[in-house]
Enzyme design. Sequence first.
Site, PDB file in Angstrom:
ATOM      1  N   LYS A   1       0.584  -1.125  -0.096  1.00  0.00           N
ATOM      2  CA  LYS A   1      -0.083   0.121  -0.123  1.00  0.00           C
ATOM      3  C   LYS A   1       0.887   1.367   0.055  1.00  0.00           C
ATOM      4  CE  LYS A   1      -3.426  -2.840   1.967  1.00  0.00           C
ATOM      5  NZ  LYS A   1      -4.864  -2.614   2.663  1.00  0.00           N
TER       6      LYS A   1
ATOM      7  N   GLU B   1      -9.710  -0.663  -1.913  1.00  0.00           N
ATOM      8  CA  GLU B   1      -9.505   0.790  -1.286  1.00  0.00           C
ATOM      9  C   GLU B   1      -9.542   1.868  -2.636  1.00  0.00           C
ATOM     10  OE1 GLU B   1      -5.728  -0.126   0.656  1.00  0.00           O
ATOM     11  OE2 GLU B   1      -6.659  -0.988   1.856  1.00  0.00           O
TER      12      GLU B   1
ATOM     13  N   GLU C   1     -11.163 -10.408  -1.363  1.00  0.00           N
ATOM     14  CA  GLU C   1     -10.784  -9.685  -0.339  1.00  0.00           C
ATOM     15  C   GLU C   1     -12.075  -8.902  -0.089  1.00  0.00           C
ATOM     16  OE1 GLU C   1      -6.481  -8.581  -0.434  1.00  0.00           O
ATOM     17  OE2 GLU C   1      -7.438  -6.806  -1.252  1.00  0.00           O
TER      18      GLU C   1
ATOM     19  N   GLY D   1      -7.391  -4.974   6.631  1.00  0.00           N
ATOM     20  CA  GLY D   1      -6.862  -3.974   7.514  1.00  0.00           C
ATOM     21  C   GLY D   1      -7.611  -3.963   8.876  1.00  0.00           C
TER      22      GLY D   1
ATOM     23  N   SER E   1      -6.360  -9.390   6.437  1.00  0.00           N
ATOM     24  CA  SER E   1      -5.956  -9.721   7.959  1.00  0.00           C
ATOM     25  C   SER E   1      -5.497 -11.185   7.854  1.00  0.00           C
ATOM     26  CB  SER E   1      -7.061  -9.515   8.755  1.00  0.00           C
ATOM     27  OG  SER E   1      -7.474  -8.110   8.898  1.00  0.00           O
TER      28      SER E   1
END
Length: 259
Positions: free
Chosen positions: A12, A102, A175, A181, A221
């Site tokens: 990221k 994201e 995901e 996260g 995670s």
Amino acid sequence: MTRKPLIAGNWKMNNTIAQAVVLAQEVSNLFERDWADAVDVAVCPPYVDLKPVKTVFEFDKTPVSVGAQNVYWEPSGAYTGEISIPMLKDIGCRYCIVGHSERRTLFHETNEDVNDKVRALFADKVQPVHPIVCVGESLAVRDEGTCLEFVDAQVRAAFAGTDEVDAKDAVVAYEPVWAIGTGRTATPEQAQEVCAAIRATLAELFGAECADGMRVLYGGSMNEGNADLLLAQPDIDGGLIGGASLKAGSFVEIVKAAL
Ligand code: PGA
């Protein structure tokens, strides 16, 4: 068919060049060369870190590839702030994450944008950069009970207008947005259910043989504590690792779990 797992680190927006070089060097130092026979490994740092990180692995002859976190579909031109596929190829990128949640949420990337990127990556056939196409539902969608339909639609949209010749080397990463996260991992059963459904969608799009050879990753995670059970699932062929990929020791433990 036995698929070779892929463990990919998504750094990221973390690490300056100096920090990235240190982290790559730590990964390289812990990496055993013969692991590459059993698992493909990649890290996806920010654009500015790609070349320095690649240089570390090349210098050490460590079999870790680099990938980008995003790309633009036009080859060049007046697109301020964007990075093209020829630029990624020039650096030697092997993979490119496309449609990360994201990017979809914070930068308003649509299914159509994802499809444009996937098709542009497929169109560039010499030393191709393989997309890691991210899909996954929000908590609201999961609670509604429409997760499988939602992910199916994302996969179909991402690969619209492509065929099995191009798709066979593409990677899909499941995901769930609620697991990214957050420290809240999907259970191995939840992850397996959706990864199997993704493979079924890929089989409808590209045929069973092609789908059987394509890698479907889990991300959200994943860490050295839960990787074993997730990677043991029949339709999970590796992981896309965020937070845990920023610590060399954790990342390498996940790589070992895939051996
Ligand atoms: P995480 O991120 O491992 O920190 O949950 C995964 C991802 O966003 O790719």
